[in-house]
Design an enzyme around this catalytic site. Structure first.
Site, short mmCIF file in Angstrom:
data_model
loop_
_atom_site.label_atom_id
_atom_site.label_comp_id
_atom_site.label_asym_id
_atom_site.label_seq_id
_atom_site.Cartn_x
_atom_site.Cartn_y
_atom_site.Cartn_z
N MET A 127 40.97 42.13 34.64
CA MET A 127 40.61 42.68 33.32
C MET A 127 41.43 41.99 32.23
SD MET A 127 39.56 46.59 33.94
CE MET A 127 41.17 47.33 33.96
N HIS A 145 48.90 38.83 38.51
CA HIS A 145 47.57 38.22 38.54
C HIS A 145 47.68 36.74 38.93
CE1 HIS A 145 46.78 41.33 35.22
NE2 HIS A 145 45.86 41.63 36.12
N HIS A 198 49.42 38.75 33.92
CA HIS A 198 50.86 38.68 34.14
C HIS A 198 51.09 37.94 35.46
CE1 HIS A 198 50.08 41.88 36.96
NE2 HIS A 198 49.65 42.67 35.99
P1 AMP Z 1 43.44 44.26 36.90
O1 AMP Z 1 43.40 43.21 35.84
O2 AMP Z 1 44.45 45.32 36.67
O3 AMP Z 1 42.07 44.78 37.24
O4 AMP Z 1 43.94 43.52 38.22
C1 AMP Z 1 43.26 42.41 38.74
C2 AMP Z 1 43.79 42.10 40.10
O5 AMP Z 1 45.19 41.81 40.03
C3 AMP Z 1 43.64 43.28 41.09
O6 AMP Z 1 43.27 42.77 42.36
C4 AMP Z 1 45.03 43.85 41.10
O7 AMP Z 1 45.34 44.53 42.30
C5 AMP Z 1 45.88 42.60 40.97
N1 AMP Z 1 47.23 42.93 40.49
C6 AMP Z 1 47.55 43.61 39.36
N2 AMP Z 1 48.89 43.78 39.29
C7 AMP Z 1 49.41 43.23 40.41
C8 AMP Z 1 50.75 43.09 40.92
N3 AMP Z 1 51.81 43.58 40.29
N4 AMP Z 1 50.90 42.47 42.12
C9 AMP Z 1 49.82 41.98 42.79
N5 AMP Z 1 48.56 42.07 42.35
C10 AMP Z 1 48.35 42.67 41.18
#
Ligand code: AMP
Length: 277
Positions: free
Chosen positions: A29, A36, A33
């Site tokens: 999304m 990601h 960081h």
């Molecule tokens: P999001 O943008 O929050 O939807 O996350 C996108 C992807 O990044 C998802 O598969 C999350 O699980 C992964 N993700 C987010 N934060 C972390 C983190 N701290 N460590 C590992 N993967 C992450």
């Protein structure tokens, strides 16, 4: 690196993938960081082509959640992905993904009704629907997902299996900051003071894990200690549970390999974390 903002173009590209190539996909999304970027690096190392999607999916936010203020940092995201050597950014918009009269939703039984699914009704329907749509558009061989969202991985693996899709999920470990706080786009909401307190989640989880030394222990005892210590530090508990890591069913007596999952509020910010026991 090419930015694809048309579904037609994405479909054209994915229907012409070379069958001998491994296509790696990282759905996000945005507000990227290091967590990601770790998924992106894994894809770049193992796949021939890497695609990162950026789409803040309205369907997975509840009415009182942070959809409208979810951080957007496209310039920085673009630069980070360019620096890493990503091949494509897929950047659809809401009107493309959910045009007027959109009607189709993916529901999974049981596993979407516990943990985050219980606190955020409809959340996993939104997640499963958007990921199925993205997988259909991108047709990846491997999809890289973080264990930060442990329940999300279990839900999506179930969906891929149940619907006989060929894409496989690669589970990637949680990336934390130097104090143990799991990285999250939502950490940007934290005040300086909250940022100092937030790593206590990881500390409390580690303490729980350390107190379990292979003897048979009642889960509720461990969890009430954990919750007590977090409340003392200023957190409001959403849930804390120890579950079977495959079925997400609550366990009464803890075994190695079970999963501890925690969701708390710090001020207005909801933080989640988990670890294997
Ligand atoms: P999001 O943008 O929050 O939807 O996350 C996108 C992807 O990044 C998802 O598969 C999350 O699980 C992964 N993700 C987010 N934060 C972390 C983190 N701290 N460590 C590992 N993967 C992450």
């Amino acid at each position: 690196m090419q930015v694809i903002d048309s579904l037609k173009e994405m479909i054209h590209l994915s229907r012409n993938w070379d069958k001998n190539q491994k296509i790696g996909f990282v759905p996000t999304m945005g507000a990227l960081h290091t967590g990601h970027l770790a998924l992106v690096k894994q894809s770049l190392e193992s796949c021939d082509i890497t695609i990162v999607s950026i789409f803040v999916n309205p369907a997975q936010f509840g009415a009182n959640e942070d959809f409208s203020r979810y951080p957007k940092t496209f310039e920085e995201d673009y630069q980070s992905l360019l620096d890493l050597g990503v091949d494509y950014i897929f950047l659809p918009n809401s009107n493309q993904m959910y045009p007027q009269n959109y009607k189709t939703w993916i529901n999974l039984d049981a596993i979407t009704e516990v943990l985050c699914g219980a606190s955020r009704p409809g959340h996993f329907t939104g997640v499963a629907t958007i990921v199925l749509k993205l997988v259909n558009l991108v047709r990846p061989t491997l999809m890289y997902m973080g264990e930060k969202d442990f329940q999300q991985i279990v839900v999506l693996e179930t969906m891929l299996t149940d619907l006989n899709l060929e894409t496989k999920i690669v589970r990637c470990p949680i990336v934390r900051n130097e104090f143990g706080l799991a990285l999250s786009s939502r950490n940007r909401y934290l005040s300086d003071q909250e940022r100092m307190i937030a790593p206590e989640i990881f500390k409390a989880m580690q303490a729980l894990r350390a107190s379990f030394r292979n003897e048979i222990i009642d889960t509720s005892e461990l969890l009430s200690q954990l919750e007590k210590s977090l409340v003392e530090k200023g957190f409001k508990i959403d849930y804390s549970e120890i579950v079977d890591s495959a079925t997400l069913e609550r366990v009464k007596l803890v075994r190695r390999g079970d999963r501890l999952l925690v969701a708390v509020f710090l001020g207005n910010t909801r933080l989640i974390d988990n670890m294997e026991i």
